[in-house]
Structures are given as structure tokens and as C-alpha cells.
Design a protein around this motif. Sequence first.
Motif, mmCIF file in Angstrom:
data_model
loop_
_atom_site.group_PDB
_atom_site.id
_atom_site.type_symbol
_atom_site.label_atom_id
_atom_site.label_comp_id
_atom_site.label_asym_id
_atom_site.label_seq_id
_atom_site.Cartn_x
_atom_site.Cartn_y
_atom_site.Cartn_z
ATOM 1 N N ASP A 214 0.832 -1.215 0.000
ATOM 2 C CA ASP A 214 0.000 0.000 0.000
ATOM 3 C C ASP A 214 0.871 1.272 0.000
ATOM 4 O O ASP A 214 0.800 2.027 0.957
ATOM 5 N N PRO A 215 1.644 1.516 -1.091
ATOM 6 C CA PRO A 215 1.724 0.768 -2.343
ATOM 7 C C PRO A 215 2.893 -0.228 -2.326
ATOM 8 O O PRO A 215 3.722 -0.208 -1.420
ATOM 9 N N ILE A 216 2.958 -1.059 -3.367
ATOM 10 C CA ILE A 216 4.134 -1.895 -3.566
ATOM 11 C C ILE A 216 5.315 -0.986 -3.891
ATOM 12 O O ILE A 216 5.149 0.041 -4.552
ATOM 13 N N THR B 236 -5.571 -1.085 8.221
ATOM 14 C CA THR B 236 -6.221 0.073 7.620
ATOM 15 C C THR B 236 -5.538 0.373 6.293
ATOM 16 O O THR B 236 -4.354 0.731 6.272
ATOM 17 N N MET B 237 -6.263 0.203 5.205
ATOM 18 C CA MET B 237 -5.720 0.481 3.880
ATOM 19 C C MET B 237 -6.010 1.931 3.496
ATOM 20 O O MET B 237 -7.008 2.511 3.928
ATOM 21 N N SER C 19 6.306 1.577 2.754
ATOM 22 C CA SER C 19 5.128 2.118 2.078
ATOM 23 C C SER C 19 4.607 3.345 2.804
ATOM 24 O O SER C 19 4.149 4.306 2.173
ATOM 25 N N SER C 20 4.663 3.337 4.139
ATOM 26 C CA SER C 20 4.166 4.493 4.894
ATOM 27 C C SER C 20 5.009 5.734 4.618
ATOM 28 O O SER C 20 4.490 6.850 4.538
ATOM 29 N N TYR C 21 6.320 5.558 4.442
ATOM 30 C CA TYR C 21 7.184 6.685 4.092
ATOM 31 C C TYR C 21 6.764 7.269 2.746
ATOM 32 O O TYR C 21 6.661 8.498 2.584
#
Length: 204
Positions: free
Chosen positions: A12-14, A47-48, A172-174
Motif C-alpha cells: 500500500d503501495p508496492i 487500515t488500507m 510504504s508508509s514513508y
Amino acid sequence: MGKIGIYGSSFDPITNVHLWTASTVAHRCRLDKVIFLPCSNKRPDKTMHISDEHRWNMILLAIAGNGKFVADDYEMKQAGWEIATYLTLQHFKAAYPEDEVNFIMGADLLLDIGEGKWKKSEELIAENKFIVMARDGINMLSAISRSPILRNADDGQTFHLIDKGLAMEISSSYIRDELRRGGEPRYLVPESCYSYIREHRLYQ
């Protein structure tokens, strides 16, 4: 008999790190196939930030051209309360009865399983094989020795520990944070996915 790795994540995302990690694990562990398994947005513990459709489309874009990489939407199709890694691995072992199925995960997840935080933790460890990737600050051997669930299943074949060269911190969070704040994470995701994110105005 082939050797398969199940690589579950939110994707989320790849990212390019996901791809590099999967490629490195496939090489070091002599995997014939890596199955990218995106988790469902129906999971109560996740949570997406975008739809399953967008995450799925970007996975397909990212792995295109690599014959060892495939995607499977098995967990996306399951009801939220029925999703458990134990059941997922049962599904893939039934789907590939002639192959050895391994679950690819980070050492942080190994700690959670060792503490019994996952559904059917004991059965999960007792009946499956795992490729465990290093995470900064986690001693994997110590984690196994401290947990009765893990150490009693450690027969020399249950865990394949990869403790060098995989502890990269770009997440992905970054990337989501950079996009949300107007940053430029272009070369942290595949170019096709970057174009997709911009086209659909995701994570803004």
C-alpha cells in the motif's frame, strides 16, 4: 518438486524494496516462484489507504516481466473474520501439493507469532516453513530461543533466517507520507506504479 515463497503484505503501495527483497530471497533460498499476496482491506487489524483494486493493479504493473513473480488475490476474496495466515497456507499447500511452500516474513512478525498474537500461532509454526528476513534491532535466534512456540518447532528446517543485507527502512508508509506532503518518492516505486499513482491521484 518446486519451492515457492508466499510474500504477504499490504502493498500500500508496492515499492522497489518489496521487489528487491523478493528477488533477493528468491535467489538466496532458490525459490522457483514468489507469490505476492496482498492482504484484504476487510481485515479488522489493517487500515488500507486505497482500494483493493488500486493495490492489485499496481502489483500487476510492478511484477510484469519477471517470470518468477506472480500475484494472487486469495486473501482479498476472503471474509475479514475468516482471514488467518494458517488458513492461507493450508490453501496454498493444497493448491501446490507437489511443492514446498514457504511463508516470507520480517523478523518483527516472527516476534508476534512467538508471543501468540496470531490466530493459531502454535499450529502455524508447527505445520509450516518460514523464510525470515532481518529487521534492525531484532535478534532472530534470541527471539526463537525465548519463545516456547518457536523453539519447540525449531528442527533446523522450519526457519530459514536471512540476517544480512535485507534490513532496508524505506517503507510504504514513508512513500505515502511523501506523496501526501507533496514530496517526490518517484524512484522508490516502479515507474509504472508511480505513473499510476499520479494518474489516479492516490495518497493525496
